[in-house]
Structures are given as structure tokens and as C-alpha cells.
Motif scaffolding. Structure first.
Motif, PDB file in Angstrom:
ATOM      1  N   ASP A 549       4.692  -4.273   4.693  1.00 48.99           N
ATOM      2  CA  ASP A 549       4.797  -3.720   3.338  1.00 48.99           C
ATOM      3  C   ASP A 549       3.426  -3.617   2.673  1.00 48.99           C
ATOM      4  OD1 ASP A 549       7.427  -2.969   2.804  1.00 48.99           O
ATOM      5  OD2 ASP A 549       8.058  -5.042   2.422  1.00 48.99           O
ATOM      6  N   ILE A 552       1.729  -0.564   3.849  1.00 53.69           N
ATOM      7  CA  ILE A 552       2.339   0.601   3.192  1.00 53.69           C
ATOM      8  C   ILE A 552       1.777   0.764   1.781  1.00 53.69           C
ATOM      9  CG2 ILE A 552       4.509   1.546   2.299  1.00 53.69           C
ATOM     10  CD1 ILE A 552       5.935   0.159   4.657  1.00 53.69           C
ATOM     11  N   ALA A 553       1.673  -0.343   1.073  1.00 56.48           N
ATOM     12  CA  ALA A 553       1.158  -0.294  -0.302  1.00 56.48           C
ATOM     13  C   ALA A 553      -0.281   0.192  -0.335  1.00 56.48           C
ATOM     14  CB  ALA A 553       1.266  -1.684  -0.942  1.00 56.48           C
ATOM     15  N   HIS A 554      -1.094  -0.241   0.619  1.00 60.25           N
ATOM     16  CA  HIS A 554      -2.487   0.204   0.669  1.00 60.25           C
ATOM     17  C   HIS A 554      -2.559   1.724   0.801  1.00 60.25           C
ATOM     18  CE1 HIS A 554      -3.847  -3.832   0.656  1.00 60.25           C
ATOM     19  NE2 HIS A 554      -3.564  -4.116   1.915  1.00 60.25           N
ATOM     20  N   VAL A 555      -1.726   2.289   1.671  1.00 56.25           N
ATOM     21  CA  VAL A 555      -1.739   3.745   1.876  1.00 56.25           C
ATOM     22  C   VAL A 555      -1.261   4.464   0.622  1.00 56.25           C
ATOM     23  CG1 VAL A 555      -0.738   5.643   3.198  1.00 56.25           C
ATOM     24  CG2 VAL A 555      -1.472   3.560   4.376  1.00 56.25           C
ATOM     25  N   LYS A 556      -0.241   3.931  -0.001  1.00 53.90           N
ATOM     26  CA  LYS A 556       0.278   4.572  -1.213  1.00 53.90           C
ATOM     27  C   LYS A 556      -0.730   4.521  -2.358  1.00 53.90           C
ATOM     28  CE  LYS A 556       5.208   4.090  -0.239  1.00 53.90           C
ATOM     29  NZ  LYS A 556       6.508   3.507  -0.654  1.00 53.90           N
ATOM     30  N   ASN A 557      -1.670   3.578  -2.260  1.00 56.09           N
ATOM     31  CA  ASN A 557      -2.731   3.482  -3.265  1.00 56.09           C
ATOM     32  C   ASN A 557      -3.976   4.262  -2.858  1.00 56.09           C
ATOM     33  OD1 ASN A 557      -1.301   1.854  -5.074  1.00 56.09           O
ATOM     34  ND2 ASN A 557      -1.866  -0.017  -3.973  1.00 56.09           N
ATOM     35  N   GLU A 581       9.124   3.156   8.424  1.00 54.75           N
ATOM     36  CA  GLU A 581       8.768   3.387   7.022  1.00 54.75           C
ATOM     37  C   GLU A 581       7.250   3.429   6.850  1.00 54.75           C
ATOM     38  OE1 GLU A 581       9.210   1.078   2.703  1.00 54.75           O
ATOM     39  OE2 GLU A 581      10.540   0.534   4.377  1.00 54.75           O
ATOM     40  N   ALA A 585       4.810   6.572   5.705  1.00 51.49           N
ATOM     41  CA  ALA A 585       3.871   6.443   4.577  1.00 51.49           C
ATOM     42  C   ALA A 585       2.458   6.824   4.964  1.00 51.49           C
ATOM     43  CB  ALA A 585       3.898   5.008   4.044  1.00 51.49           C
TER      44      ALA A 585
END
Length: 718
Positions: A549, A552-557, A581, A585
Motif C-alpha cells: 500500500d 501505491i501511495a508513493h505512485v499516487k503522489n 492493485e 497504480a
């Protein structure tokens, strides 16, 4: 091997799956590869090594026998389990939604082709090449008169006294045959000594007799010529039925269900297992092997007797158990070049030190820094020596150790017993249910108990698979702990053939965590909080999910996400879903999976950013390493764990496992470079998984790169 692997040239572009999601938003069964078919595909990659011209000839023979052994276990456990499920209702319970009956049909089709190819390799490739080096398995018609005379004498002196022919008649029903035993079905004419018409008999081949018999040098000119026990019995079988006419003699082998059923509410695990071990020898029938010259009437009689259908019949062009053909030939030129197992620099000079001396104490080294071993490139000696030093050190108060596979002859066990006799508090957590090592582990438990050690069997319902050693030592006015954590078993033999990591450390937080695991295994109460390690079945699964997770958060940022996971198998649905998932992402993911992979990579809209490869070579890849970049490019702290756990349901949810972080920067870099990036560069032993679930061997373009050979050069030659 292309025909056996069932492969066609790799498609261009990514495979598409429609639909990816079902009505409630879950991934459809099409997104997953079946576990049992993936297992079978791994066995085919092992078989492919027998055709690899880069491998020495006897090593190719070894891979051929390993394939036989692996397939035995596949039928004993996986196929047997599917047969049981089918009898219980033939309902789907697999990720890909297939019913047991559907799987069994496909397994039968692939396995029959593979076995046919296995014997083709033996007869057309391996045996002719061995003959060029004066290594032969002679057939009866190839023997000289002198050799036949010797074989006849061998039969009467060594074989016949231990044979027990069993007639099949109303007074002698078909005998109960032991799992995987070699047997002969004999067709007869005439009357026996009691005047009975007997037309069939069974001759079991005693397991106490060698299956391969070397002829005397004076009869072969010193050449390595052998006869099979089956040929000796076949040649002289008429001596067992005097006055009757033998009209046929054919070898066969029956494979049975060998999985053990152990209830969770047993009072004594050891006693319950001892009872189950005998049942393993006579479990339900799952496979019949006969030779290709066995008449239809004969094998149909056997199939009816064993209640098997023709899809469970395997007709082989040679011995029914190739595993028993392997002999310890003294021919180094036909084997992999031997090497000297290295000793980590920190422990050099202590190779033979079993009692700590001034300047030779491993404890002194570990107070200064962590030490890493990478088997088999590093010797197993430091692990054994640390235990011996602890056993003989008057300042050591206690030793705690998990044992999964060791054996009664293991120096690990001997050192623990010596420590107990020396007055140390020794606690051994022995996992009795290590498959096919149950009897050996019961012996180990008895041996340690006799020496005065405290022996516990872990937690019923949760196999103890973690590899942990903890040493408690009094130093001046305080207590200090030392730990060894590994990815593989405390087994010196495995350490010569399996790639595994072992970490020696005196880090207080890690040692405190290890202490907590032992407290949970030997006592009661709630899980103790961990400082550094991840611990199944409590924190490991959730910890991995959280780290994915985070990527994933790093990529979304707007940053980069990077994951590299190396293990033996990945089957756990939630982990696979989370990796899908992450791929969607934009996280870049490399999986180095030795055998089973239920994740389907390189599928458009699902897993474009996931690549899966398998390394099959000289050593069995066994390390488990989890790497997460954690936005290192922007100051984040990379995470790297070594572990005893594969990414499987049983490991993450139903076993006691440990994943331990690598905190030392130099050791972190070494594992990242040698244990991960090195394997991603391999173009000689690597196979890549495509979106259809097929494995394609990587073809080198330019300079070849063998990851295991690089490590041999890097670690063992310096």
C-alpha cells in the motif's frame, strides 16, 4: 522440451482478460493461474535441465531423477488431494475456479506427455552418452556368459533368500503393497506343490536390496557396468515357482496418498503422528506405473484390483522408478566443478573452533556487527560452531532453537544435546509435521529429551516453520542475547544444495523479538509486540499488505513505486490482489518465483507492470527476500526483509513464520545486489511467465549471465 511444456512462441503484446472484475468488483477467476498446474509446470522446468547441454552429464542424470522424485510427491500429495475433493463433491475451491475433475484431466494429459519425454531423454540422450564414458546399465541380453554366471550366483546368495512370492488365489488375496514399492506381477501355468491352479503371483522387491548392482571389475575390465535388481529378479523368477511355467513377468509400482491427517484436538502430537506414519504407507491409490511391454490383460487386471482408471496408468520405457538409478559415480569430470564453501571474513580463523578462546569468540564478533551467510556459497560451519561455542561456554545460560528438518546425525542436534548435558537450559521447538521428515523429527525429539533438553512441538494447527536460534549469555553484570535467523532449515546437507540466507546478530530489538516468538511457542498468552520482525500468523501478512500500500501511495503522489519479491511460491489471494492493485497504480514489480505462481503477469489492464521469472539451475533457489523502495529517491528508507515464509496461504496465515529486516547498510546492499538484481540479470537459467500462464526460457542475446555462477565466483573465489 517445447512439446512437453505445452508452449507455443510467446505472443507479442500483453494478454487481455475480459472481464477483469466481476459484478461486485472482485477479480475474476480468469485473473489467476491454478496452483496445481503451476506446480506441474515447475516440474517440467526441472525436467528441462536434463536436456541442458551446459550441464555435465551426470548432473543431467541427477535432474532426471529429481523430476521423478518431485512427481512422486506431486501425485502423493496434490493429485491425491484433488481425487479426495472430487469424491467429496467435485466443487471448485481454487482461485481459477476449476473443478477437481477438470484439473485432474489436464494434469493427466500434461503428466503423461512429460513422463514419455522423461524416458525418451533417458533412453536416447543420457544412457547413450553415459555409455561413451563406460558407464552402462546392462540389459539381460547384453551380459556375457561370465557375467550371467555371476548374476545367477548373486541371485541365489543375495536376492532369493529375502524374496517372498505371493500367489493370488482364494486363500491368498491380492497383497497390500507398500506405497511406491517395486513389485513384479508374474503370469503362471501349471499346478503348485498342493495341486492348485495358480495363474498369477506377486513378487515384492525387498527395499533392503540395492536397485543398482555394479558388476565386478574383473568381469568388466574395470568399467562401471551395472545391472538393475529388476533384471536380476526377472532373469531368475522361474526359480521361485519350481514345477510351474512362467509365461510373463512385469514390474509395476503403485503410488498412494501420502498426506497425513492429524486432528487439531489430539492430546499427544508425537503419538498421533507415529500412528499416522504407518497409514501413509497404505493410503488411497492414485497412480499405477508399469513398463511398456506389460500386456494389456495384465495392466487391466492391476487397474481393476487397485480401482484406478486408465488415465491413472503410466506405461514407462524403462525402470518404474528412475530415482533409484542414481549411483554415486566417482567421475568428477562428469559433474559440476566442486568449490570450497567460503567463510565470512568476520568468522575466518574460527572454522574449527568449538570452544571460545581468546580472540576466537564468535560472540565477540557479534557484539561489534551483524554477520551474513549466503548458502551454499558460504559454509554452514559458522551456524554449527556458534552452537558448539555456546554449548561449551560457561557464561551461556540458555539456548533456544527451532528445528524443522535436521536429522539425528545433525551436528546441530549433537551440539544442543551437549549443551543440555553441560547444564544449559536448552529448549528445542521441533516441528514434527515437516512432511516426510516426521519419523526423523520424532527421533530427534527423543534424543534431545534424553539429554535433558526441554522439547516442545509448537502450536497445534500451526506448523512452526520459522528458522530461529537464540543464545542467552551472562556478560559481566548483564544478560546479552545473540540470535541466528534464517530462510532455510538447520540442515547441513540442504545448506550445500539450497540457496538460503542466515543472519547472525546481537541487535537488542531483534533478539527481543526472537525471544517473544519463543515465548509464544512454549507458553500461552497474547502475541507480544514486535520491534523489528514481522511474525506470522500475526503481523507478517498485514505488514506486507501495508508495505505494498505504501508503494501505491508513493505512485499516487507522483513518485516512483518499486517492489521486488523473491520466494518459492506465491498463492495467497489477498497478496496477489494487492499486487494487481499496485500494478494498476503504476508500481514497477519484479517477482522471482522458483516454483508456484498463481499470479498472472503482463495482462493488459491488470498486471502490465508485473514481471515474473523463475531461476532453475545447479542449486535449488530457496531464499525469501522482500524489497520495497519506499520512495528512497526522495529520502525514504528502503525496506528489505529476509524470511522463512513463502507468499502462500499456509505460510502467512497458518504457520509460525518470521520475516527479519536487514538493518546493516552493507549487508542490505549485498542482499539487494546479489540476491535480487543479480537474479534479474540472469539470461541462462531464467524462465519468464507470460499472461497465459506459460513459462518461456529466456534466450540470451549477447553475453550470457548465470546468476549462480556469478555468486560462486564472487563469494567462493575471494
Amino acid at each position: 522440451m517445447e512439446s512437453v511444456l505445452g508452449q507455443v512462441p510467446a505472443p507479442t503484446g500483453l494478454t487481455e482478460i475480459e472481464p477483469i472484475f466481476d459484478a461486485v468488483g472482485n477479480f475474476t477467476p480468469n485473473c489467476f493461474i491454478n496452483r496445481d498446474l503451476s506446480t506441474l509446470r515447475f516440474q517440467l522446468r526441472v525436467l528441462a535441465q536434463a536436456t541442458n547441454p551446459r550441464h555435465p552429464l551426470l548432473e543431467r542424470m541427477f535432474f532426471l531423477t529429481i523430476f521423478s522424485s518431485n512427481m512422486d510427491e506431486f501425485f502423493e500429495i496434490r493429485v491425491a488431494g484433488l481425487l479426495q475433493k472430487m469424491k467429496n463433491g467435485d466443487k471448485s475451491s481454487s482461485l481459477d475456479g476449476r473443478k477437481p475433475s477438470e484439473l485432474l484431466a489436464e494434469i493427466s494429459q500434461v503428466a503423461h506427455r512429460a513422463v514419455e519425454e522423461q524416458y525418451r531423454i533417458l533412453n536416447e540422450d543420457i544412457l547413450p552418452e553415459l555409455a561413451k564414458h563406460d558407464i552402462r546399465y546392462l540389459k539381460r541380453h547384453e551380459l556375457t556368459p561370465a557375467q550371467k554366471a555371476w548374476m545367477r550366483e548373486y541371485f541365489f546368495n543375495q536376492v532369493m533368500p529375502v524374496l517372498t512370492p505371493i500367489s493370488i488365489d482364494p486363500a491368498h488375496p491380492f497383497p497390500r503393497l507398500v506405497n511406491k514399492s517395486l513389485n513384479f506381477i508374474v503370469s503362471l501355468e501349471g499346478k503348485d506343490a498342493f495341486g492348485r491352479d495358480i495363474n498369477r503371483a506377486i513378487v515384492p522387491a525387498p527395499r533392503s536390496l540395492p536397485r543398482v548392482i555394479r558388476l565386478p571389475d574383473e568381469l568388466t575390465g574395470g568399467k562401471e557396468h551395472h545391472v538393475m535388481l529388476s533384471a536380476v529378479i526377472h532373469e531368475h523368477v522361474d526359480e521361485l515357482f519350481l514345477g510351474m511355467k512362467v509365461t510373463g513377468c512385469h514390474q509395476f509400482r503403485l503410488t498412494r496418498n501420502a498426506d497425513l491427517a492429524l486432528a487439531d484436538d489430539v492430546d499427544d502430537i508425537a503419538k498421533a503422528l507415529e500412528g499416522e506414519l504407518d497409514n501413509r504407507r497404505f493410503g488411497h491409490k492414485v497412480r499405477l506405473e508399469v513398463t511398456t511391454n506389460c500386456p494389456k490383460e495384465t495392466y487391466e487386471f492391476l487397474l481393476e484390483e487397485f480401482e484406478l482408471d486408465e488415465s491413472q496408468l503410466y506405461r514407462v520405457n524403462g525402470p518404474v522408478n528412475l530415482t533409484r538409478m542414481l549411483t554415486n559415480f566417482a567421475r568428477p569430470e562428469l559433474k559440476f566443478t566442486p568449490f570450497t564453501h567460503a567463510i565470512p571474513k568476520a568468522f575466518r580463523g574460527m572454522e574449527n573452533v568449538r570452544t571460545a578462546k581468546d580472540g576466537a569468540s564468535m560472540f565477540d564478533v557479534l557484539t561489534q556487527k551483524d554477520v551474513l551467510v549466503h548458502h551454499p556459497f558460504h559454509a554452514f560451519t559458522p551456524v554449527v560452531n556458534l552452537l558448539w561455542q555456546a554449548a561449551n561456554d560457561p557464561d551461556v545460560l540458555a539456548i533456544k532453537q527451532t528445528i524443522y528438518r535436521s536429522g539425528t546425525n545433525s551436528e546441530i542436534v549433537q551440539a544442543l544435546a551437549a549443551a543440555a548435558r553441560n547444564g544449559k537450559e536448552v529448549t528445542a521447538v521441533i516441528e514434527l509435521r515437516a512432511r516426510f521428515d516426521e519419523a526423523s523429527n520424532i527421533e530427534v525429539a527423543n534424543m534431545l529429551q534424553e539429554a535433558g533438553a526441554v522439547v516442545v512441538y509448537g502450536v497445534v494447527g500451526y506448523k512452526t516453520h520459522a528458522k530461529l536460534m537464540l543464545i542467552v549469555r551472562r556478560e559481566a553484570d548483564k544478560i546479552r542475547r545473540y540470535a541466528h535467523l534464517g530462510t532455510g532449515n538447520y540442515h547441513a546437507g540442504n545448506a550445500k544444495a539450497y540457496t538460503d540466507y542466515g543472519l547472525f546478530t546481537a541487535n537488542e530489538e531483534i533478539c527481543e523479538d526472537v525471544h517473544g516468538v519463543f515465548q509464544q511457542l512454549t507458553g500461552m498468552g497474547r502475541p507480544m509486540p514486535s520491534h523489528k520482525i514481522l511474525h506470522a500468523p500475526f503481523t507478517l501478512h498485514d505488514g506486507l499488505m501495508q508495505m505494498i500500500d505504501d508503494e501505491i501511495a508513493h505512485v499516487k503522489n507522483g513518485k516512483k513505486g518499486r517492489i521486488i519479491l523473491k520466494c518459492n511460491a506465491i498463492t495467497e489471494r489477498k497478496i496477489i490482489n494487492k499486487l494487481y492493485e499496485a500494478s494498476q497504480a503504476g508500481v514497477k514489480i519484479d517477482l522471482i518465483i522458483r516454483s508456484i505462481c498463481c499470479l498472472r503477469p503482463q495482462v493488459k489492464g491488470l498486471s502490465e507492470n508485473i514481471k515474473v521469472r523463475s531461476i532453475v539451475g545447479r542449486f535449488l533457489e530457496h531464499t525469501r527476500v522482500y524489497y520495497f523502495a519506499n520512495d528512497v529517491e526522495n529520502g525514504g528508507k528502503e525496506r528489505l526483509f529476509c524470511s522463512s515464509a513463502d507468499l502462500m496461504d499456509r505460510n502467512l496465515l497458518h504457520r509460525v513464520e518470521v520475516a527479519f529486516p536487514i538493518l546493516d547498510k552493507k549487508l542490505f546492499k549485498k542482499i539487494y545486489e546479489d540476491g535480487l538484481i543479480n537474479y534479474l540479470q540472469d539470461n541462462m537459467q531464467a524462465w519468464e511467465l507470460d499472461g497465459r500462464g506459460e513459462w518461456n526460457q529466456v534466450q540470451a542475446s549477447g553475453e550470457i549471465y548465470n546468476a549462480q555462477a556469478v555468486l560462486l565466483e564472487k563469494i567462493c573465489m575471494n
